[in-house]
Design a protein around this motif. Sequence first.
Motif, short mmCIF file in Angstrom:
data_model
loop_
_atom_site.label_atom_id
_atom_site.label_comp_id
_atom_site.label_asym_id
_atom_site.label_seq_id
_atom_site.Cartn_x
_atom_site.Cartn_y
_atom_site.Cartn_z
N GLN A 92 0.83 -1.21 0.00
CA GLN A 92 0.00 0.00 0.00
C GLN A 92 0.86 1.26 0.00
N GLN A 93 1.97 1.23 0.69
CA GLN A 93 2.86 2.40 0.70
C GLN A 93 3.45 2.63 -0.69
N ASP A 94 3.79 1.55 -1.38
CA ASP A 94 4.33 1.68 -2.73
C ASP A 94 3.28 2.25 -3.68
N VAL A 95 2.04 1.78 -3.51
CA VAL A 95 0.96 2.26 -4.37
C VAL A 95 0.67 3.73 -4.09
N SER A 96 0.72 4.14 -2.84
CA SER A 96 0.44 5.54 -2.49
C SER A 96 1.44 6.48 -3.11
N ALA A 97 2.65 5.98 -3.39
CA ALA A 97 3.68 6.83 -3.99
C ALA A 97 3.49 7.02 -5.48
N ARG A 98 2.61 6.22 -6.08
CA ARG A 98 2.40 6.33 -7.52
C ARG A 98 1.50 7.51 -7.86
N GLU A 99 1.52 7.85 -9.13
CA GLU A 99 0.61 8.88 -9.63
C GLU A 99 -0.82 8.37 -9.53
N ARG A 100 -1.71 9.18 -8.95
CA ARG A 100 -3.09 8.76 -8.77
C ARG A 100 -4.05 9.41 -9.76
N HIS A 101 -3.50 10.15 -10.73
CA HIS A 101 -4.34 10.79 -11.76
C HIS A 101 -5.34 11.77 -11.15
N LEU A 102 -4.94 12.43 -10.07
CA LEU A 102 -5.83 13.44 -9.48
C LEU A 102 -5.91 14.68 -10.35
N ASP A 103 -4.92 14.88 -11.26
CA ASP A 103 -4.93 16.05 -12.14
C ASP A 103 -5.74 15.80 -13.40
N ARG A 104 -6.43 14.66 -13.44
CA ARG A 104 -7.24 14.36 -14.61
C ARG A 104 -8.72 14.47 -14.26
N VAL A 105 -9.55 14.41 -15.30
CA VAL A 105 -10.97 14.66 -15.12
C VAL A 105 -11.65 13.41 -14.57
N ASP A 131 -6.33 3.13 -21.42
CA ASP A 131 -7.19 2.11 -20.83
C ASP A 131 -6.72 0.73 -21.26
N ARG A 132 -6.72 -0.20 -20.30
CA ARG A 132 -6.36 -1.58 -20.62
C ARG A 132 -7.62 -2.36 -21.00
N PHE A 133 -7.45 -3.41 -21.79
CA PHE A 133 -8.58 -4.23 -22.19
C PHE A 133 -8.12 -5.66 -22.42
N LEU A 134 -9.09 -6.56 -22.48
CA LEU A 134 -8.83 -7.97 -22.78
C LEU A 134 -9.72 -8.41 -23.94
N LEU A 135 -9.24 -9.36 -24.71
CA LEU A 135 -10.03 -9.99 -25.75
C LEU A 135 -10.22 -11.46 -25.41
N ARG A 136 -11.49 -11.90 -25.46
CA ARG A 136 -11.79 -13.32 -25.34
C ARG A 136 -12.42 -13.78 -26.64
N VAL A 145 -2.47 19.35 -34.26
CA VAL A 145 -3.07 18.47 -33.25
C VAL A 145 -4.28 19.18 -32.65
N ASP A 146 -5.42 18.52 -32.69
CA ASP A 146 -6.65 19.05 -32.10
C ASP A 146 -6.50 19.02 -30.58
N VAL A 147 -6.33 20.20 -29.97
CA VAL A 147 -6.02 20.28 -28.54
C VAL A 147 -7.17 19.75 -27.68
N PRO A 148 -8.42 20.18 -27.87
CA PRO A 148 -9.50 19.62 -27.05
C PRO A 148 -9.63 18.11 -27.19
N ALA A 149 -9.46 17.59 -28.41
CA ALA A 149 -9.55 16.14 -28.61
C ALA A 149 -8.40 15.42 -27.90
N PHE A 150 -7.20 16.02 -27.92
CA PHE A 150 -6.06 15.41 -27.22
C PHE A 150 -6.34 15.36 -25.73
N GLY A 151 -6.85 16.44 -25.17
CA GLY A 151 -7.17 16.45 -23.75
C GLY A 151 -8.24 15.45 -23.40
N ARG A 152 -9.25 15.30 -24.28
CA ARG A 152 -10.34 14.36 -24.01
C ARG A 152 -9.84 12.92 -24.10
N ARG A 153 -8.92 12.64 -25.03
CA ARG A 153 -8.37 11.28 -25.13
C ARG A 153 -7.76 10.84 -23.81
N LEU A 154 -7.02 11.75 -23.16
CA LEU A 154 -6.30 11.41 -21.94
C LEU A 154 -7.05 11.80 -20.67
#
Length: 652
Positions: free
Chosen positions: A165-178, A334-339, A393-402
């Motif tokens: 849990q301490q290692d995970v807490s040190a990671r980026e949590r994407h709080l700066d994203r929407v 985003d990660r995904f799986l194929l079955r 590069v379409d800036v709004p589209a780039f921001g929406r992708r990420l």
Amino acid sequence: MIVATAGHVDHGKTALVRALTGVDTDRLPEEKRRGISIDLGFAFLQTPRGQSIAFVDVPGHERFVRNMIAGIAAIDAGLLVVAADDGIMPQTREHLDILELLAVPSGIVAITKTDRVEAARVHEVERQVSALLDGRNWRPAVIHAVSTLQRTGLDALREALLQMQQDVSARERHLDRVFRFVIDRSFIAQGSGTVVSGTVVSGTVERGSTVTLSPAGIPVRVRGIEQNRRPVDVAQAGERYAVNLVGVERREVGRGDCLLADELHAPTERLDVELRLARHATKGLAHWTPVHVHIGTGDVLARVATSPRAGIAPGEPVFAQLILATPVAAFTGDRFLLRDQSARATVAGGIVVDPFAPARRRGVDPTARLAALTRPAPEAALDALLRCTPEGVDVPAFGRRLALADAPLQRLIQRRSIVLVRSRTLLAFDADAIAAIGARIVEILREYHQSVPWELGIPVIELFRRTACRLDARTFEAVLRKFAERGVIDMARDRAALPTHRPTRRDDAQQFLAAIASGLGDAGYAGLTVPQLAELAGVDGEVAARHLAQLLSTGNLVRFRDDRYLLSSTVGEAADAARTLAEANGGRFSAAQFRDHVGIGRNLTIDLLELLDRRGITSRIGNARHMREAEPPVEGNGRSTHASASALRWAD
């Protein structure tokens, strides 16, 4: 931190979670009756530091792998459970493949039911697990042997979880994203209405906020938020919550849906992806193979589009496109799986590269664009994308992708290496690429001013054609306005010019014409060259060329033999001579007759008659020429007039 169990059916996953948390995650009557997990179960472990570890207990039976995958869509770590008596089993391998394909960053292995076997068997299973993990990206550092009945090994396992849990807490949590929230369960709470549970993937949301249920596009209000049955005011990335919604019925929401900040709602049915076959896949993927796509907590049918000839073979990851049967909310990374089509085997997994993928076009190689979007850091991805996207590069589209929030997106684009242009949307360009376009425009304008110095400037549409860049016409005009703001060019109405350009007066060309008219008259049908005309007028060759271009456009002169010029009146005289000759010879005449009539040499006669043919005055049929019925326009002035000396005049 969110931890999901993984492993074969009846290997003790639910019992292990109960031993660690005190919570029985089997809540369904059928689960109680059959003694196996069918759907996802949830539990929390409070830590001494006042934090909590959320457990997602997944079913291990092969028939419920779909539910298992939904439970690990947004986890931080995996807890692989292997029973000491059974050892490695089919779902042990498949679940491990799934953890690896989803790039779950951390993991722990628990060897359970150690009370049922001798110590030697435990060591043997540990060796088997170590061999299974060898060479994988998902490779836990420690394997823990535990017994939930005798409660041995649980303290060491709990300590390992706390350290993780301490290692995970040190990671980026994407709080700066929407804000994004994936839903794995929905239900009705007495007195509250519709409640959904799941994980905040990025950003935060406050109680009372309005968000969008996607992909349905239903606006909903967050009435309340709970974590581990306790109300909270804010839900943040990397944690599980239950969210009470207003504005949607229970039947309208379920597993596979998500809650998004309003600006992110843009369902898509076409994904560009980076794809890798599962480690134990027995064969490759052919073009247009039908598959189940597990993304977020959802499961949708799709087709895999790749090179029709090559398909996808085991080995390195490749770019492909997924054509979905129903829209989903998806984002870069985003990660995904194929079955497979029967949903019985996991065949591949990967990462979404472009959730708003354009349709594949023959002859267009998307590799550079897709490789740019695979960069993990947004700044690196944008810089690489700028280098391979000359159309901007379409800036709004780039921001929406990420799912980037406005503040970090603005920091990305407000850099010296980026030029912003407002067109149909806000476009970002590599500064060097824009400078190259500017240099080309300046070169074209300089050439244009030299050839037609009396013009105020070049029409924008003509400048666009000559520049031959990969911008569309609207964006090109926006780029021109940017150059005008910087003082590189001047723009007036629909024309562009260099700031130093001063149009010459038409009187200058008229004076030049007056200076050369006598000499051209004396030269007759032979005409004069540019150096000869420059000498007559007493100007240099460059000035003479500019005046000659103007006189050609107004119809006062005619270019002859490519390097010679004639007075338009001289061409009119030749036309009158041809008309007289034709009338005297029954409407036709030969080249020899014309030569004798006007008294010039054979070669000059042929050149002059071909000029009359090009201008539509005469027409050659066999070895004879006829006069055309309609009089042609004078070259360059855009007006229909008789090609006679009396009709040729200065055009204002």
